[in-house]
Motif scaffolding. Structure first.
Motif, mmCIF file in Angstrom:
data_model
loop_
_atom_site.group_PDB
_atom_site.id
_atom_site.type_symbol
_atom_site.label_atom_id
_atom_site.label_comp_id
_atom_site.label_asym_id
_atom_site.label_seq_id
_atom_site.Cartn_x
_atom_site.Cartn_y
_atom_site.Cartn_z
ATOM 1 N N UNK A 258 0.835 -1.207 0.000
ATOM 2 C CA UNK A 258 0.000 0.000 0.000
ATOM 3 C C UNK A 258 0.868 1.256 0.000
ATOM 4 N N UNK A 259 2.198 1.047 -0.089
ATOM 5 C CA UNK A 259 3.081 2.205 -0.212
ATOM 6 C C UNK A 259 3.297 2.962 1.076
ATOM 7 N N UNK A 260 2.657 2.517 2.163
ATOM 8 C CA UNK A 260 2.792 3.236 3.422
ATOM 9 C C UNK A 260 3.819 2.542 4.303
ATOM 10 N N UNK A 261 4.919 3.206 4.578
ATOM 11 C CA UNK A 261 5.890 2.666 5.518
ATOM 12 C C UNK A 261 7.036 1.940 4.839
ATOM 13 N N UNK A 262 7.880 1.377 5.714
ATOM 14 C CA UNK A 262 9.131 0.755 5.296
ATOM 15 C C UNK A 262 8.889 -0.555 4.538
ATOM 16 N N UNK A 263 9.740 -0.880 3.574
ATOM 17 C CA UNK A 263 9.660 -2.190 2.936
ATOM 18 C C UNK A 263 11.043 -2.817 2.846
ATOM 19 N N UNK A 264 11.084 -4.131 3.032
ATOM 20 C CA UNK A 264 12.364 -4.863 3.076
ATOM 21 C C UNK A 264 12.640 -5.630 1.793
ATOM 22 N N UNK A 325 13.629 -17.272 11.811
ATOM 23 C CA UNK A 325 13.898 -16.901 10.411
ATOM 24 C C UNK A 325 13.997 -15.382 10.287
ATOM 25 N N UNK A 326 13.041 -14.674 10.882
ATOM 26 C CA UNK A 326 13.046 -13.210 10.787
ATOM 27 C C UNK A 326 14.305 -12.652 11.453
ATOM 28 N N UNK A 327 14.706 -13.244 12.574
ATOM 29 C CA UNK A 327 15.924 -12.764 13.248
ATOM 30 C C UNK A 327 17.143 -12.985 12.357
ATOM 31 N N UNK A 328 17.117 -14.079 11.579
ATOM 32 C CA UNK A 328 18.219 -14.304 10.621
ATOM 33 C C UNK A 328 18.304 -13.138 9.639
ATOM 34 N N UNK A 329 17.180 -12.790 9.017
ATOM 35 C CA UNK A 329 17.219 -11.692 8.031
ATOM 36 C C UNK A 329 17.500 -10.354 8.713
ATOM 37 N N UNK A 341 23.213 -9.765 -3.589
ATOM 38 C CA UNK A 341 23.217 -8.300 -3.373
ATOM 39 C C UNK A 341 21.922 -7.820 -2.732
ATOM 40 N N UNK A 342 20.845 -8.587 -2.921
ATOM 41 C CA UNK A 342 19.564 -8.166 -2.342
ATOM 42 C C UNK A 342 19.575 -8.207 -0.822
ATOM 43 N N UNK A 343 20.559 -8.883 -0.251
ATOM 44 C CA UNK A 343 20.652 -8.949 1.211
ATOM 45 C C UNK A 343 21.877 -8.176 1.698
ATOM 46 N N UNK A 344 22.322 -7.232 0.878
ATOM 47 C CA UNK A 344 23.432 -6.354 1.251
ATOM 48 C C UNK A 344 22.926 -4.926 1.413
ATOM 49 N N UNK A 345 23.633 -4.167 2.229
ATOM 50 C CA UNK A 345 23.281 -2.762 2.422
ATOM 51 C C UNK A 345 23.259 -2.058 1.068
ATOM 52 N N UNK A 346 22.210 -1.326 0.815
ATOM 53 C CA UNK A 346 22.083 -0.589 -0.439
ATOM 54 C C UNK A 346 21.710 -1.467 -1.616
ATOM 55 N N UNK A 347 21.605 -2.788 -1.403
ATOM 56 C CA UNK A 347 21.232 -3.689 -2.493
ATOM 57 C C UNK A 347 22.303 -3.768 -3.570
ATOM 58 N N UNK A 348 23.545 -3.457 -3.234
ATOM 59 C CA UNK A 348 24.616 -3.478 -4.235
ATOM 60 C C UNK A 348 25.649 -4.546 -3.881
ATOM 61 N N UNK A 352 27.782 -4.216 2.635
ATOM 62 C CA UNK A 352 27.972 -5.207 3.698
ATOM 63 C C UNK A 352 26.678 -5.998 3.884
ATOM 64 N N UNK A 353 26.795 -7.176 4.518
ATOM 65 C CA UNK A 353 25.597 -7.968 4.818
ATOM 66 C C UNK A 353 24.599 -7.090 5.575
ATOM 67 N N UNK A 354 23.327 -7.171 5.179
ATOM 68 C CA UNK A 354 22.323 -6.256 5.736
ATOM 69 C C UNK A 354 22.137 -6.441 7.248
ATOM 70 N N UNK A 355 21.887 -5.339 7.921
ATOM 71 C CA UNK A 355 21.426 -5.352 9.309
ATOM 72 C C UNK A 355 20.185 -4.484 9.340
ATOM 73 N N UNK A 356 19.022 -5.103 9.544
ATOM 74 C CA UNK A 356 17.767 -4.387 9.338
ATOM 75 C C UNK A 356 17.326 -3.576 10.551
ATOM 76 N N UNK A 357 17.840 -3.920 11.734
ATOM 77 C CA UNK A 357 17.423 -3.232 12.966
ATOM 78 C C UNK A 357 15.911 -3.134 13.087
ATOM 79 N N UNK A 358 15.260 -4.256 12.890
ATOM 80 C CA UNK A 358 13.798 -4.275 12.986
ATOM 81 C C UNK A 358 13.355 -4.100 14.438
ATOM 82 N N UNK A 359 12.240 -3.401 14.626
ATOM 83 C CA UNK A 359 11.646 -3.313 15.956
ATOM 84 C C UNK A 359 10.876 -4.613 16.230
#
Ligand code: HEC
Ligand code: HEC
Length: 388
Positions: A258-264, A325-329, A341-348, A352-359
Motif C-alpha cells: 500500500x506504499x505506506x511505511x518501510x519495505x524490506x 527466520x526473521x531474526x536471521x534476516x 546483493x539483495x541482502x546487502x546494504x544498499x542492495x549493491x 555489507x551484509x544487511x542489518x535491518x534493525x527491525x523493531x
C-alpha cells in the motif's frame, strides 16, 4: 499409521504378484470402487483435480490478473493434469509399497497437515536413516517457472524428480524395474493405470507422470492472503479489506503493497502471488557454506505458501520457528562472496551484509503476514489426503 495391517497383507500381495496378475483389467476395483482389501478408498466419482486448477484458476493465477503466475506454469504439454491421472498419483503418493520394505510413502515425509513437509529436521527413510536435507513443502510446485526441483535444483523437471526418492538408498530403496513388477502384482493398480493412461500397463514413465500430476494439483489459493484477490476479481487485490492492520504492516514490510511505511523487499526473491523465486539464491545462512546446494551456498527459494505449517525452516531445518527466520534476516545474514546483493546494504554487490534493525513490532508484523499464507482448506482437503 497401520503398519501391522500392511505387514499382514504383504504376503498376499506377493502371492498375487507371483501368479502374474499384472493385467487384471476387469478387476472390480476401478477408480469408482474401493473393494480391494488393503487397497485405497477412492470416491465413486473422481475428485476434481482439473477444473479448479485450470478453468477456475484462482483469480490471481489467471492470465489477466495483476501479478498472475499463469505464465510460470511448468506443466509440460505431454503431461496435463487429468482427474484419473492425479487420482492414480494420489494413490502412488500415499502407498508405502513404493518403498522396499513397505514402510515409507511420499506422504510420510510430505505430510498434508504440515504443508506437505515434515516437522522433523531431517526425515526418516525406509530403514530409519536420515535424509541429508529437510523435506520441502509441495504447494505450488506447478508455478515454479524454472521447473527445476530439489533444494539444489538437480532434477530438471518434476517428472524426473518424482522418480528419485523411490530410487534413493536412504528414502525408499527401490529400483524402477522392481517397482513396476511390484505394482503390477497389486490388484488395484492395473485399473488405475487403465483409467489414467488407456491401458493397464505399468511403466516407470507412467508412474512419473501420475505422481507429477498429483504434485502439480497441490495448488494453494484459499489462504487469507488470497481473499484479497476475490474482493473485486480482475481489479488489484484489496488487502486492506481482508488483513488486520498488523498483517498489512507485515505485507508492506515484505514487499511494497500500500506504499505506506518501510519495505524490506523480501518479495525480490519470494515473488509473485505464489511467493516463489526466479532463481537460486544465497540468503546468507553461512559465511562458509557446509552444503553448497546449487553451488556457492545457493538454494532454491521455496514458495512461502503454507510456510507457517512447515517448521523447521531452511534446507537443513536449522530454524525452529518463523521468529528465528526473521531474526536471521534482521541480524544474522552472513557475508560471503556469493551472498545475494539483495541482502546487502544498499542492495549493491559492494554493500555489507544487511542489518535491518527491525523493531519487535516489525518482526511480529512480518510473522503475522507469513501466517496469512496458510491455506487451511488445502490441509483438510480429502482429495489430497491419504486414501489408504
Ligand atoms: C524419506 C523422506 C522422503 C520421501 C519418502 C520422499 N521425499 Fe520428497 N523430499 C524429501 C527431501 C528431504 C527433499 C529435499 C531433498 C533435497 O533437496 O536434496 C524432498 C524434495 C521433494 C520435492 C522437491 C520440491 C521442490 O520444490 O523442489 C518433491 C517434488 C518431492 N520431494 C516429491 C516427493 C515424491 C513424489 C515422493 C514419493 C515418490 C517423495 N518426495 C518421497 C523427503 C522425502
Ligand atoms: C536473496 C533472496 C532472498 C531474500 C531477499 C529473502 N529470502 Fe527468504 N529465502 C531465500 C532462500 C534462498 C531461502 C532458502 C535457503 C536455504 O534453505 O538454504 C529462503 C528461505 C526463507 C524461509 C524459509 C522457508 C522454508 O520453507 O524453509 C522464509 C520463511 C523466508 N525465506 C522468509 C523471508 C523473508 C521474511 C524475507 C524478507 C525479510 C526474505 N525471506 C528475503 C531467499 C531470499
Amino acid at each position: 499409521m497401520r503398519p501391522q495391517i500392511l505387514t499382514l497383507l504383504l504376503p498376499i500381495a506377493l502371492v498375487s504378484c507371483a501368479s502374474g496378475s499384472g493385467s487384471t483389467t476387469g478387476a472390480s476395483n476401478g477408480p469408482g470402487s474401493s473393494a480391494v482389501v488393503g487397497g485405497p478408498n477412492l470416491p465413486a466419482t473422481s475428485y476434481d483435480y482439473v477444473a479448479y486448477a485450470v478453468t477456475n484458476l484462482p483469480t490471481q493465477y489467471s492470465a489477466n490478473a495483476p501479478g498472475n503466475v499463469a505464465g510460470a506454469d511448468n506443466t509440460p504439454p505431454a503431461n496435463p493434469i487429468t482427474n484419473a491421472g492425479a487420482t492414480l498419483g494420489r494413490v502412488l503418493f500415499y502407498d508405502k509399497r513404493l518403498s522396499a520394505n513397505d514402510s515409507v510413502s511420499c506422504g510420510s515425509c510430505h505430510q498434508q497437515a504440515h504443508g506437505f513437509s515434515d516437522p522433523h529436521r531431517l526425515s526418516l527413510g525406509f530403514q530409519g536413516g536420515n535424509t541429508t536435507r529437510h523435506a520441502m513443502g509441495l504447494a505450488n510446485a506447478k508455478f515454479y517457472a524454472r521447473g527445476h526441483f530439489f533444494w539444489d535444483e538437480r532434477a530438471s523437471t518434476l517428472e524426473e524428480q518424482v522418480l528419485q526418492p523411490i530410487q534413493n538408498s536412504v528414502e525408499m530403496g527401490m529400483t524402477l524395474p522392481q517397482l513396476e513388477t511390484k505394482l503390477a502384482g497389486l490388484t488395484y493398480y492395473p485399473p488405475l493405470f487403465q483409467a489414467a493412461f488407456g491401458s493397464p500397463v505399468i511403466t516407470q514413465d507412467r508412474i512419473a507422470r501420475a505422481l507429477a500430476q498429483f504434485v502439480r494439483s497441490l495448488v494453494s489459493y484459499q489462504s487469507k492472503y488470497d481473499q484479497a484477490f476475490k474482493v473485486a476479481p480482475g481489479a488489484p487485490p484489496n488487502f486492506a479489506a481482508v488483513l488486520t492492520p498488523q498483517e498489512l504492516q507485515g505485507l508492506q514490510l515484505f514487499g511494497p503493497a500500500n506504499g505506506v511505511g518501510r519495505t524490506l523487499r523480501c518479495d525480490q526473491c519470494h515473488g509473485t502471488p505464489a511467493h516463489i523465486a526466479a532463481n537460486v539464491e544465497n540468503n546468507g545462512l553461512d559465511a562458509v557454506p557446509v552444503d553448497l546446494g546449487a553451488g556457492g551456498g545457493r538454494f532454491k527459494v521455496p514458495s512461502l505458501r503454507n510456510v507457517a505449517l512447515r517448521a523447521p525452516f531452511m534446507h537443513d531445518g536449522r530454524f525452529a520457528n518463523l521468529d528465528a527466520v526473521i531474526e536471521h534476516y534482521n541480524s544474522g545474514v552472513q557475508d560471503s562472496p556469493n551472498l545475494s546483493p539483495r541482502l546487502r546494504a544498499g542492495g549493491t554487490p559492494a554493500g555489507a551484509a544487511q542489518r535491518l534493525n527491525l523493531s519487535t513490532e516489525e518482526k511480529d508484523a512480518l510473522v503475522a503476514f507469513l501466517n496469512t499464507l496458510t491455506d487451511n482448506p488445502m490441509q483438510a482437503d480429502p482429495k489430497f489426503a491419504n486414501p489408504f
